[in-house]
Design an enzyme around this catalytic site. Structure first.
Site, PDB file in Angstrom:
ATOM      1  N   SER A 295       0.834  -1.196   0.000  1.00  0.00           N
ATOM      2  CA  SER A 295       0.000   0.000   0.000  1.00  0.00           C
ATOM      3  C   SER A 295       0.880   1.261   0.000  1.00  0.00           C
ATOM      4  O   SER A 295       1.708   1.437  -0.892  1.00  0.00           O
ATOM      5  CB  SER A 295      -0.952  -0.044   1.201  1.00  0.00           C
ATOM      6  OG  SER A 295      -1.954   0.929   1.090  1.00  0.00           O
TER       7      SER A 295
ATOM      8  N   ASP B 277      -9.922  -5.063  -4.381  1.00  0.00           N
ATOM      9  CA  ASP B 277      -9.404  -4.009  -3.508  1.00  0.00           C
ATOM     10  C   ASP B 277     -10.334  -2.793  -3.546  1.00  0.00           C
ATOM     11  O   ASP B 277     -10.464  -2.143  -4.582  1.00  0.00           O
ATOM     12  CB  ASP B 277      -7.995  -3.614  -3.957  1.00  0.00           C
ATOM     13  CG  ASP B 277      -7.276  -2.751  -2.936  1.00  0.00           C
ATOM     14  OD1 ASP B 277      -7.945  -2.019  -2.184  1.00  0.00           O
ATOM     15  OD2 ASP B 277      -6.037  -2.802  -2.889  1.00  0.00           O
TER      16      ASP B 277
ATOM     17  N   HIS C  46      -7.988  -5.401  -0.024  1.00  0.00           N
ATOM     18  CA  HIS C  46      -6.765  -4.627   0.235  1.00  0.00           C
ATOM     19  C   HIS C  46      -5.924  -5.377   1.261  1.00  0.00           C
ATOM     20  O   HIS C  46      -5.807  -4.990   2.434  1.00  0.00           O
ATOM     21  CB  HIS C  46      -7.110  -3.230   0.727  1.00  0.00           C
ATOM     22  CG  HIS C  46      -5.926  -2.286   0.710  1.00  0.00           C
ATOM     23  ND1 HIS C  46      -5.259  -1.949  -0.446  1.00  0.00           N
ATOM     24  CD2 HIS C  46      -5.290  -1.622   1.715  1.00  0.00           C
ATOM     25  CE1 HIS C  46      -4.273  -1.119  -0.163  1.00  0.00           C
ATOM     26  NE2 HIS C  46      -4.267  -0.917   1.144  1.00  0.00           N
TER      27      HIS C  46
END
Length: 412
Positions: A302, A357, A391
């Site tokens: 991320s 995601d 995610h």
């Protein structure tokens, strides 16, 4: 004063097996009774390295595993045993030079001993002679129980240890820690409390992995431990805590400020560049300690993956590769011009993304992959997606990461 470099072998018996005339290798076998899960080494430079230096008598000459002190010239081991033992003697081996440990202090029955405790009078203290072959035995006066050993100029607090290899580098002689060039972690702020997964053998490569927004290095250190290679060191620093605009200015671990997660959202250019310089300082630190840049992989998840992409592509050193998980390329409009003279034009990139995601949609990952192909050799970019993954990571993704690392960082 120089840090010592040595092995420590301790002779003893279990409380239930005293008597007879055991073979020397058996008599020096207390390492089998060490509770490795509870073993603690204070001031070790690489987390977990202190636990790796205990070994069998016949392996005492193997110097591949060692523990280095970090900021000070002492190490302190707290090493519990699984049962009562009798410590009969200690051997400390080192180099035949000024780096050999100069002194050993023995403390009896101090649970969770700290350096504050080390100032008290020791139960036994030895001045150590140079002993590169491990021929000098220092007899101890203790009976059954637990105790600690301390090697100042390196200290070692051992609970009736067996075979210990200690190597100590020179102490920092710099007057200004911010300008320290001797390799101490104190000169690299992010390394001060970074989580390091040490190799099980001589480390010839490194993976620097950056966590995501609001996380710490611990979670990814655990994940990487499951796919670790024995000759690779894994470094997982913690991001500083700062207010994050995207989260209503809440203070949390964040590599830089975030205003949004869309390709056209405003970006914290100054913060991104500052964070990249801090990661480059870690790279420089590893280089000073003998790991060449082409044996270093930079990666992250991320926000950490985003920073790893920007840092590697603007780095002046040719790195081995980038692992970019569920992320994007920060300041993407500045590329390819922002790339540092194409130093990493041929760098290998593994980019992975969950197809479900909700935070950073997979289409943003695809756009990032296309952008990366304009910055580096297109065939060097791998973009893998995982159905049903949000995610987060998944076992299949971690196996892809492991294979990528193995390919780029083979054993040497």
């Amino acid at each position: 004063m120089a840090h010592g470099h040595g092995h420590c072998c301790c002779c003893g018996e279990t409380a239930a097996a005293i008597g007879g005339d055991p073979e020397r290798g058996a008599a020096w076998g207390l390492y089998l009774r060490i509770d490795r899960q509870r073993l603690q080494c204070l001031n070790e430079r690489r987390e977990g390295s202190g636990a790796l230096v205990f070994r069998a008598w016949e392996e005492r000459g193997d110097r591949a595993q060692f523990v280095e002190s970090d900021d000070d010239e002492e190490l302190l081991f707290n090493i519990p045993f699984t049962g009562n033992v009798k410590l009969k003697g200690v051997i400390v081996m080192g180099e035949d030079d000024d780096t050999h440990p100069a002194e050993m202090r023995l403390f009896k029955n101090i649970p969770h001993m700290s350096f504050d405790d080390a100032g008290r009078e020791p139960d036994q203290m030895f001045s150590l002679n140079r002993d590169p072959r491990g021929e000098l035995e220092y007899p101890t006066k203790y009976g059954v129980g637990t105790r600690g050993l301390r090697l100042p100029s390196t200290g070692a607090e051992l609970r009736q240890p067996a075979h210990v290899l200690l190597r100590f580098r020179k102490g920092c002689q710099c007057l200004s820690p911010s300008r320290c060039m001797c390799g101490n972690n104190m000169s690299v702020p992010l390394l001060a409390d970074a989580v390091t997964v040490s190799g099980a053998e001589r480390e010839t490569a490194a993976v620097i992995f950056l966590h995501g927004l609001g996380d710490t290095g611990h979670s990814w250190a655990d994940a990487l431990s499951s796919i670790r290679l024995p000759y690779v060191k894994y470094i997982c620093p913690h991001a500083p805590r700062i207010p994050v605009t995207l989260n209503m200015k809440m203070v949390m671990p964040s590599w830089f400020d975030l205003m949004g997660l869309t390709p056209d959202a405003p970006e914290d250019e100054a913060g991104i560049k500052k964070a990249a310089e801090n990661i480059k300082a870690i790279i420089e630190h590893e280089m000073k300690n003998g790991i060449p840049p082409n044996r270093i992989i930079l990666g992250g998840f991320s926000q950490g993956g985003a920073l790893s992409l920007y840092t590697a592509l603007t780095c002046q050193h040719q790195l081995a590769g980038i692992v970019a998980l569920s992320c994007w390329l920060p300041l993407h409009k500045a590329f390819p011009q922002a790339a540092n003279n194409g130093v990493n034009k041929d760098i290998a990139i593994l980019q992975c993304h969950g197809e479900m995601d909700p935070m950073i949609p997979v289409r943003f990952g695809a756009l990032t992959a296309e952008k990366l192909k304009s910055v580096v050799t297109p065939t060097k970019v791998q973009f893998k997606t995982y159905p049903g993954v949000m995610h987060s990571s998944c076992p299949q993704e971690m196996m892809a990461v492991k294979e990528f690392i193995e390919k780029l960082l083979p054993r040497i």
